[in-house]
Design an enzyme around this catalytic site. Structure first.
Site: not given
Ligand code: MEV
Length: 432
Positions: A85, A272, A288, A385
């Site tokens: 990513e 995430k 792992d 991004h």
């Molecule tokens: C993207 O991989 C992760 C985010 O969505 C985490 C978040 O929203 O805190 C930017």
């Protein structure tokens, strides 16, 4: 051509590919080329990778990157990250630099206990089972002595075996709940071997027919490790957090965490982002990531509601931001020293103990969350991004270095979308 096959595992690599290509790709030679272009010409290395799993036909590359300038407990680290990513490594590097001028990260391992369980069914009298377990406990430990010999030499081994009555959750269900210290190894094989020996011994009794009533269902480690826990933290004066408007923005940052704690939809995305950092280092060090993911998300739900893994406060003008996560990791055994790149990662980290690696990985997670929340509560994340996305799109278009430089410059203050980049590139080509 049938799309099922007998004896696939017995075919050699090329034969496997040939079968696939004829069954699924109409004998398209291009497919064979795609798969074979990733074969390593170094046979020793290729054989090593082939043997990690079964039915290997190629290698799947992921980028391997470095996020430098991390200061953790006063020590400097360049952290290896394996992730596809865009923005994750850039974010880690920026945040590392940011906190390196504000005292760096502090991290400490809270506990390192791992868990395994022998699950069994028993319909008889509870007191008799309790007495049987009490009379048997020494034997259960004794039967593992040989297996745990080396681990004990390193300071680990079995910490305790408990009989747990789970009949309130499931009729007739009991377990032997076993706790372990596996020192620098993740310990999955060690734990499972011990558990199977314990289960065998638990069923073995020459003096009574009591054991006939014990029905062992399975013996397996748990990836839920709430007592294999690490904490990482940063703090600074509120006014040192942002160039302008620091108090208001710091408050927003704290609110972003409060929102994650109040709303699982947000908490999942919040966590995430943390796992972007955690998994990247877990993979780079040959650990792992599925085990880590499962354990971390279970921990995030420990109150019965899925919540943020991070926390932040502002008190007496001090901003404090921290994470607490369970991480069952190894720096010996498994893939750690077998995969040349995980071995390199550990060397780069100066061969950390499992505890030190827990601290480093918790910091990587905290850093990602800091980057995400700082961006989300100020400019939004799309700017960063899309900048990375822009280079990916340009690459897909096959643009020359000169055209790439032109397009990056052109989109400096414009919104990046796939279409906008394609159109700009086409215009550029027409103008040439
Ligand atoms: C993207 O991989 C992760 C985010 O969505 C985490 C978040 O929203 O805190 C930017």
């Amino acid at each position: 051509m049938p799309k099922t096959v007998d004896g696939f595992s017995k075919l050699n690599k090329l034969e496997k590919i040939q079968w696939l290509v004829s069954a699924f790709f109409n004998n398209d030679e291009k497919v064979t080329k795609v798969l074979m272009q990733y074969w390593n010409t170094n046979k020793v290395l290729q054989d090593l990778h082939d043997d990690f799993i079964e039915n290997t036909i190629s290698n799947f590359y992921l980028p391997y990157a470095i996020a430098p300038n991390f200061i953790i407990n006063g020590k400097e680290y360049a952290i290896p990250m394996t992730i596809e990513e865009s923005s994750v490594v850039a974010a880690a590097s920026l945040v590392a630099k940011f906190w390196s001028t504000r005292g760096g990260f502090k991290a400490r391992v809270i506990s390192t206990t791992k868990i395994g369980q022998v699950h069994f069914m028993y319909e008889g009298d509870k007191e008799s089972l309790k007495n049987y377990f009490a009379s048997k406990k020494e034997d259960l430990l004794k039967v593992t002595k040989e297996i745990t010999k080396n681990m004990r030499k390193r300071g680990g081994g079995i910490l305790n075996i408990e009989l747990r009555n789970k009949t309130a959750e499931l009729e007739n269900y009991y377990q032997l709940h076993v706790t372990f210290n596996t020192v620098d190894s993740m310990g999955a094989n060690f734990i499972n071997t011990c558990l199977e020996a314990i289960a065998g011994e638990f069923k073995k009794d020459t003096t009574t027919s009591f054991v006939q009533d014990i029905d062992i269902v399975m013996s397996i480690l748990s990836n839920y490790v709430p007592e294999c826990l690490v904490r990482a933290e940063v703090s600074c004066n509120v006014e040192d957090l942002y160039a302008e408007n620091s108090e208001v923005l710091a408050q927003k940052f704290v609110q972003a965490i409060q929102i994650a704690n109040a709303e699982p939809h947000r908490a999942v995305t919040h966590n995430k982002g943390i796992m972007n950092g955690v998994d990247a280092v877990v993979i780079a060090t040959g650990n792992d990531f599925r085990a880590i993911e499962a354990g971390v998300h279970a921990y995030a739900s420990k109150t019965g509601t899925y919540k943020s893994l991070t926390n932040a406060t502002i008190e007496n003008g001090i901003f404090k931001f921290w994470i607490e996560i369970p991480l069952a990791l190894g720096t010996v055994g498994g893939l750690t020293k077998l995969h040349p790149l995980s071995k390199f990662s550990l060397e780069l980290l100066e061969n950390p103990s499992a505890k030190e690696l827990m601290e480093i990985i918790a910091v990587a997670g905290l850093a990602q969350n800091f980057a995400a929340l700082r961006a989300l509560t100020t400019t939004g994340i799309q700017k960063g991004h899309m900048k990375m996305h822009l280079t990916n799109i340009i690459k897909q278009l096959g643009a020359s270095e000169e055209d790439k430089a032109f397009l990056i410059d052109y989109f400096e203050h414009k919104t990046v979308t796939h279409n906008a980049v394609v159109e700009a590139y086409e215009r550029l080509m027409q103008d040439k």
